[in-house]
Design a protein around this motif. Structure first.
Motif, PDB file in Angstrom:
ATOM      1  N   ARG A 160      71.325  10.662  17.589  1.00  0.00           N
ATOM      2  CA  ARG A 160      72.257   9.822  18.442  1.00  0.00           C
ATOM      3  C   ARG A 160      73.508  10.352  18.797  1.00  0.00           C
ATOM      4  O   ARG A 160      73.830  11.171  18.166  1.00  0.00           O
ATOM      5  N   LYS A 161      74.001   9.391  19.845  1.00  0.00           N
ATOM      6  CA  LYS A 161      75.528  10.009  20.002  1.00  0.00           C
ATOM      7  C   LYS A 161      76.415   9.798  18.626  1.00  0.00           C
ATOM      8  O   LYS A 161      77.406  10.520  18.534  1.00  0.00           O
ATOM      9  N   ASP A 162      76.219   8.638  18.109  1.00  0.00           N
ATOM     10  CA  ASP A 162      77.091   8.238  16.856  1.00  0.00           C
ATOM     11  C   ASP A 162      76.867   9.207  15.998  1.00  0.00           C
ATOM     12  O   ASP A 162      77.628   9.638  15.231  1.00  0.00           O
ATOM     13  N   VAL A 164      76.168  12.475  16.343  1.00  0.00           N
ATOM     14  CA  VAL A 164      77.005  13.940  16.863  1.00  0.00           C
ATOM     15  C   VAL A 164      78.447  13.555  16.501  1.00  0.00           C
ATOM     16  O   VAL A 164      79.127  14.367  16.031  1.00  0.00           O
ATOM     17  N   ALA A 165      78.877  12.384  16.747  1.00  0.00           N
ATOM     18  CA  ALA A 165      80.369  12.087  16.625  1.00  0.00           C
ATOM     19  C   ALA A 165      80.663  12.271  14.946  1.00  0.00           C
ATOM     20  O   ALA A 165      81.485  12.758  14.716  1.00  0.00           O
ATOM     21  N   HIS A 181      80.993  19.792  19.987  1.00  0.00           N
ATOM     22  CA  HIS A 181      81.305  18.804  21.064  1.00  0.00           C
ATOM     23  C   HIS A 181      80.666  19.585  22.418  1.00  0.00           C
ATOM     24  O   HIS A 181      80.075  18.940  23.414  1.00  0.00           O
ATOM     25  N   PHE A 184      76.693  19.593  22.706  1.00  0.00           N
ATOM     26  CA  PHE A 184      76.331  18.344  23.208  1.00  0.00           C
ATOM     27  C   PHE A 184      76.712  17.869  24.464  1.00  0.00           C
ATOM     28  O   PHE A 184      75.674  17.639  25.450  1.00  0.00           O
ATOM     29  N   ALA A 185      77.891  18.229  24.985  1.00  0.00           N
ATOM     30  CA  ALA A 185      78.475  17.669  26.026  1.00  0.00           C
ATOM     31  C   ALA A 185      77.835  18.579  27.235  1.00  0.00           C
ATOM     32  O   ALA A 185      77.658  18.086  28.491  1.00  0.00           O
ATOM     33  N   SER A 281      68.729  17.114  21.649  1.00  0.00           N
ATOM     34  CA  SER A 281      69.335  15.842  21.782  1.00  0.00           C
ATOM     35  C   SER A 281      69.981  15.220  22.792  1.00  0.00           C
ATOM     36  O   SER A 281      69.732  14.090  23.376  1.00  0.00           O
ATOM     37  N   ALA A 282      70.532  16.324  23.501  1.00  0.00           N
ATOM     38  CA  ALA A 282      71.541  16.027  24.645  1.00  0.00           C
ATOM     39  C   ALA A 282      70.388  16.054  25.767  1.00  0.00           C
ATOM     40  O   ALA A 282      70.646  15.032  26.577  1.00  0.00           O
ATOM     41  N   ALA A 285      68.803  12.329  25.292  1.00  0.00           N
ATOM     42  CA  ALA A 285      69.931  11.253  25.614  1.00  0.00           C
ATOM     43  C   ALA A 285      70.066  11.195  27.202  1.00  0.00           C
ATOM     44  O   ALA A 285      69.983   9.976  27.617  1.00  0.00           O
ATOM     45  N   ASN A 289      68.086   7.732  29.078  1.00  0.00           N
ATOM     46  CA  ASN A 289      68.956   6.756  29.897  1.00  0.00           C
ATOM     47  C   ASN A 289      68.916   6.748  31.313  1.00  0.00           C
ATOM     48  O   ASN A 289      69.758   6.328  32.175  1.00  0.00           O
TER      49      ASN A 289
END
Length: 336
Positions: A160-162, A164-165, A181, A184-185, A281-282, A285, A289
């Motif tokens: 999840r994004k959290d 990744v953070a 970063h 993923f981005a 994962s990217a 996501a 969404n």
């Protein structure tokens, strides 16, 4: 062909077998090594029974020619590693000597040594590609069948994004954090991110070009927008840049981030997360969404949206929802 065996005779090697009539045959071989003897034995047997002995390039020779033909493509480098095992087993054989049992023996031996089924699938895949290339270039009459173990089902692991953070927060070095970063981005491959240079980062227009001008890679790369979070990270990195590469260490480009990434994964308390997991994962996501598959395909650099749909379509919020409604028989019940 009956089972043929290799033995020692007069300081060298011999081949022997038992015919259908029960008579045992034995013949001296010219080979000086066991591997050479196993290949020569096939020719001796064929010559004695069918007059089919042949000459031509060995697998090792064709393998080297194929790698040279690939030039600086990534597969050529990978085959430098896979060839260590493949050529030890197949190198002395000619393509016409390769049998299904020879492939199975190789697969069994490799997996017994602890090599994963997926790795063996790849190794034999490189052998198959070599043989296909040799046939296409008329170096051999026909490519032999290369049997491979089934390709393992891909793991469904995505983060999840959290998470990744958390990975970025637990990266000890700034270049590792920036690379994660970017991965993923941009949903880019590791090689694309590590090869990215500042001249392909347009922060005014908010666009990153992951493509190489010489198009050396087979797999597609994309031109993608820069989101706000990544823009801030890039601005910080640009102010401290010592080279043309976006991901750098000590003013030099970075060849690999694997060790630093794995250390961040461990410190973040995550399991079964690889570098490719980030790209996967990217994509998940975006699809989950509601981003259309066509846009996700462009982001991933896929030229064929069918590939994107078959891999990620099931993660869409409304995936098969209409079909599920058709199968809802409860709507037919009459309420009294």
């Amino acid at each position: 062909m009956p089972d043929i065996s290799i033995g020692r005779l007069r300081g060298g090697y011999c081949v022997f077998w038992t015919g259908a009539d029960g008579k045992r045959s034995r013949h001296q071989l010219k080979a000086r090594t066991r591997a050479e003897a196993e290949a020569e034995a096939i020719d001796v047997y064929r010559l004695k029974h069918f007059a089919q002995a042949q000459t031509g390039a060995t697998v090792a020779e064709l393998w080297d020619e194929y790698r040279r033909d690939l030039g600086d493509k990534p597969t050529a480098k990978t085959m430098g590693y896979t060839g260590k095992a493949v050529l030890t087993h197949f190198g002395h054989y000619r393509p016409d000597q390769i049998t299904t049992e020879l492939c199975r023996t190789y697969a069994r031996a490799r997996m017994a040594a602890g090599i994963s089924q997926g790795a063996v699938h790849t190794e034999l895949g490189h052998l198959r590609s070599t043989m296909t290339w040799a046939e296409r270039n008329r170096m051999i009459e026909a490519a032999p069948h290369i049997e491979r173990p089934a390709k393992p089902t891909p793991k469904e692991r995505f983060i999840r994004k959290d998470e990744v953070a958390r990975l970025i927060d637990h990266a000890e070095a700034p270049h590792i954090a920036l690379a994660i970063h970017l991965l993923f981005a941009t949903a880019g491959r590791v090689s694309a991110v590590l090869q990215l240079t500042w001249d392909r980062v347009d922060m005014e227009r908010g666009v990153i070009n992951l493509r190489l001008d010489d198009a050396r890679t087979r797999k597609g790369r994309a031109i993608v927008p820069i989101n706000r979070g990544l823009l801030a990270a890039l601005q910080t990195a640009r102010d401290a840049a010592l080279s043309d590469h976006v991901v750098e260490w000590g003013g030099k480009p970075v060849a690999s981030i694997r060790k630093g990434f794995e250390a961040a994964v461990k410190r973040a308390g995550l399991e079964d997360v690889t570098l490719h997991t980030i790209r996967h994962s990217a994509a998940v996501a975006m699809v989950s969404n509601g981003i259309p598959i066509t846009q996700v395909a462009q982001y991933l650099g896929h030229s064929n949206t069918t590939i994107t749909y078959s891999t990620y379509g099931r993660f869409a919020p409304d995936h098969l929802a209409d079909a599920a409604e058709v199968l809802d028989f409860t709507q037919l019940r009459v309420v009294k």
